[in-house]
Design a protein around this motif. Structure first.
Motif, PDB file in Angstrom:
ATOM      1  N   LEU A   1      -1.257   6.668  -3.575  1.00 28.38           N
ATOM      2  CA  LEU A   1      -1.708   5.937  -4.761  1.00 28.38           C
ATOM      3  C   LEU A   1      -2.961   5.146  -4.428  1.00 28.38           C
ATOM      4  CD1 LEU A   1       1.662   4.589  -6.252  1.00 28.38           C
ATOM      5  CD2 LEU A   1       0.436   6.692  -6.802  1.00 28.38           C
ATOM      6  N   VAL A   2      -3.863   5.052  -5.406  1.00 27.42           N
ATOM      7  CA  VAL A   2      -5.119   4.338  -5.223  1.00 27.42           C
ATOM      8  C   VAL A   2      -5.214   3.240  -6.268  1.00 27.42           C
ATOM      9  CG1 VAL A   2      -7.639   4.534  -5.229  1.00 27.42           C
ATOM     10  CG2 VAL A   2      -6.244   6.422  -4.351  1.00 27.42           C
ATOM     11  N   LEU A   3      -5.641   2.050  -5.858  1.00 22.70           N
ATOM     12  CA  LEU A   3      -5.809   0.933  -6.778  1.00 22.70           C
ATOM     13  C   LEU A   3      -6.978   1.220  -7.711  1.00 22.70           C
ATOM     14  CD1 LEU A   3      -4.840  -1.982  -7.448  1.00 22.70           C
ATOM     15  CD2 LEU A   3      -6.650  -2.789  -5.936  1.00 22.70           C
ATOM     16  N   ASN A   4      -6.698   1.283  -9.013  1.00 22.27           N
ATOM     17  CA  ASN A   4      -7.763   1.594  -9.977  1.00 22.27           C
ATOM     18  C   ASN A   4      -8.216   0.373 -10.772  1.00 22.27           C
ATOM     19  OD1 ASN A   4      -5.656   1.191 -11.775  1.00 22.27           O
ATOM     20  ND2 ASN A   4      -5.407   3.370 -12.237  1.00 22.27           N
ATOM     21  N   GLN A   5      -7.637  -0.801 -10.451  1.00 27.80           N
ATOM     22  CA  GLN A   5      -8.048  -2.022 -11.133  1.00 27.80           C
ATOM     23  C   GLN A   5      -7.792  -3.194 -10.201  1.00 27.80           C
ATOM     24  OE1 GLN A   5      -6.244  -2.633 -14.935  1.00 27.80           O
ATOM     25  NE2 GLN A   5      -7.124  -4.654 -15.247  1.00 27.80           N
ATOM     26  N   ASP A   6      -8.768  -4.075 -10.090  1.00 27.26           N
ATOM     27  CA  ASP A   6      -8.605  -5.238  -9.235  1.00 27.26           C
ATOM     28  C   ASP A   6      -7.542  -6.160  -9.800  1.00 27.26           C
ATOM     29  OD1 ASP A   6     -10.543  -4.375  -7.501  1.00 27.26           O
ATOM     30  OD2 ASP A   6     -12.167  -5.441  -8.543  1.00 27.26           O
ATOM     31  N   THR A   7      -6.698  -6.688  -8.910  1.00 27.86           N
ATOM     32  CA  THR A   7      -5.693  -7.646  -9.339  1.00 27.86           C
ATOM     33  C   THR A   7      -6.290  -9.045  -9.371  1.00 27.86           C
ATOM     34  OG1 THR A   7      -4.948  -7.934  -7.053  1.00 27.86           O
ATOM     35  CG2 THR A   7      -3.819  -6.273  -8.379  1.00 27.86           C
TER      36      THR A   7
ATOM     37  N   ASP B   1       0.858  -1.190   0.000  1.00 32.07           N
ATOM     38  CA  ASP B   1       0.000   0.000   0.000  1.00 32.07           C
ATOM     39  C   ASP B   1       0.890   1.235   0.000  1.00 32.07           C
ATOM     40  OD1 ASP B   1      -2.024   1.794   0.159  1.00 32.07           O
ATOM     41  OD2 ASP B   1      -2.549   1.375   2.254  1.00 32.07           O
TER      42      ASP B   1
END
Length: 377
Positions: A100-106, A96
């Protein structure tokens, strides 16, 4: 003198490009145009990588460094996969970074027969299993013929990691690649080495069986119950549709790279895709070319010193192991696998060139003559 491996690669590249050009003699959909152009560009780059390695690696030391780095990357891949198998989650999701922000699920770790099915940084567990199995022969060769400065742990750690990762993929393709690679590699072992490795392999299997109960039995059941496995029956049920599509352009195919699941259907078999794209002539060309390249590398190292003799065998074993997956899934769609094949072909080309020059007494690449520099310029 022209290099035979380079000539084979250029011929295969020319043939694939020919089928691509001929595809424009018939109407193409937008997806076919885009997919074929992308595939041709991809393989142009891959052929270039093979030739770059084959011509750019000028001595044995640099070749060993390249192979060591390839094995280090494979070992890291195995470590990530083992972590996913044990904990059931992707370790990258724990990272984390502030701001930064997660813009797509891994991708999430899947399951098969109650076991977590890792993929590491590969696109799919099958690719993860095939790559770790395919590079195991090179790891075994390094362990048996270590270079200077490597302790016993450094020798065998890649073997243990890759060998552990293969069954954790819970994949038939990985097991097929493992068997193909080990059989070819064993062909260059002495009987004493075969006996020793059989004992070590048996001990490793027993330890893995004890540490992960049920895993090896699950992998074996994939073959025992293959006739009732939906993933197998789905592939066999597609055969009539594949033959019907192939019969429309049987000799040179529809055009390299034109096959796609948007206009057609999922194949999950690279040989079928190659048959539809390039016809019977294309499949025969590809198989003959790959067999010829392997034969050239084996022939060049057949009477070399033991280290080089086994290196040639290990390179061919890894190439064959990776390529064998073409018959079990859509191998060309996976970049780690495909890139590894062409890097190894380039390594084989470089090793063959070195051995040919060594046998003739000519340096692999003479240094250019020094040119005096005019100090006034």
């Amino acid at each position: 003198e022209p290099d035979a491996v380079r000539a084979i690669l250029l011929f295969v590249g020319w043939f694939l490009l020919l089928t691509f050009v001929l595809s424009y003699t018939r109407p193409l959909t937008t997806v076919e145009v885009n997919e074929s152009a992308r595939t041709v560009l991809l393989f142009t780059g891959l052929f270039g990588v093979a030739m770059l390695v084959g011509d750019g690696v000028v001595d044995r030391g640099r070749l060993e460094v390249l192979l060591d780095r390839l094995l280090a990357a494979a070992a890291f891949l195995a470590v990530v996969g083992i972590v996913q198998f044990v904990f059931g989650r992707d370790p990258w999701t724990a990272i984390d970074i502030p701001g930064l922000v997660l813009n797509q699920d891994t991708a999430s770790v899947g399951e098969r027969a109650t076991f977590n099915r890792p993929f590491a940084s590969a696109l799919h567990p099958i690719e993860f299993g095939v790559v770790t199995a395919g590079l195991l022969p090179l790891a075994l060769r390094r362990a048996l013929y270590p270079g200077a400065g490597r302790g016993r742990i450094g020798q065998w750690l890649p073997v243990v990691l890759l060998g552990t990762a293969v069954p954790m993929s819970v994949s038939r393709s990985a097991v097929v690649s493992l068997v193909v690679g080990l059989v070819i590699l064993a062909g260059r072992w002495s009987w004493e080495q075969r006996a020793s490795m059989s004992v070590r392999g048996s001990v490793f299997v027993v330890l893995l069986w004890g540490l992960v109960p049920g895993l090896l039995g699950t992998v074996l059941s994939l073959f025992e119950n293959a006739g009732n496995d939906p993933s197998v029956t789905a592939r066999t049920d597609r055969i009539p549709r594949v033959l019907d599509l192939w019969s429309q352009q049987p000799w040179l195919g529809r055009g390299f790279g034109t096959y796609n699941i948007t206009d057609f259907f999922l194949l999950d078999n690279e040989l079928f895709a190659l048959l539809i794209d390039t016809g019977v002539i294309g499949v025969a060309t590809w198989i003959i070319a790959m067999v010829a390249i392997c034969a050239l590398v084996l022939g060049a190292t057949a009477r070399s010193d033991p280290t080089t003799h086994h290196l040639g065998g290990a390179l061919v074993a890894s190439i064959a192991a990776l390529l064998s997956s073409m018959a079990t899934f859509d191998a060309f769609a996976y970049r780690i696998l495909l890139g590894s094949v062409f890097v190894l072909i380039g390594c084989g080309m470089a090793l063959r060139r070195m051995e040919r020059h060594a046998s003739s007494g000519v340096p692999a690449r003479p240094r250019p003559a020094s040119v005096p520099v005019d100090s006034e310029v």
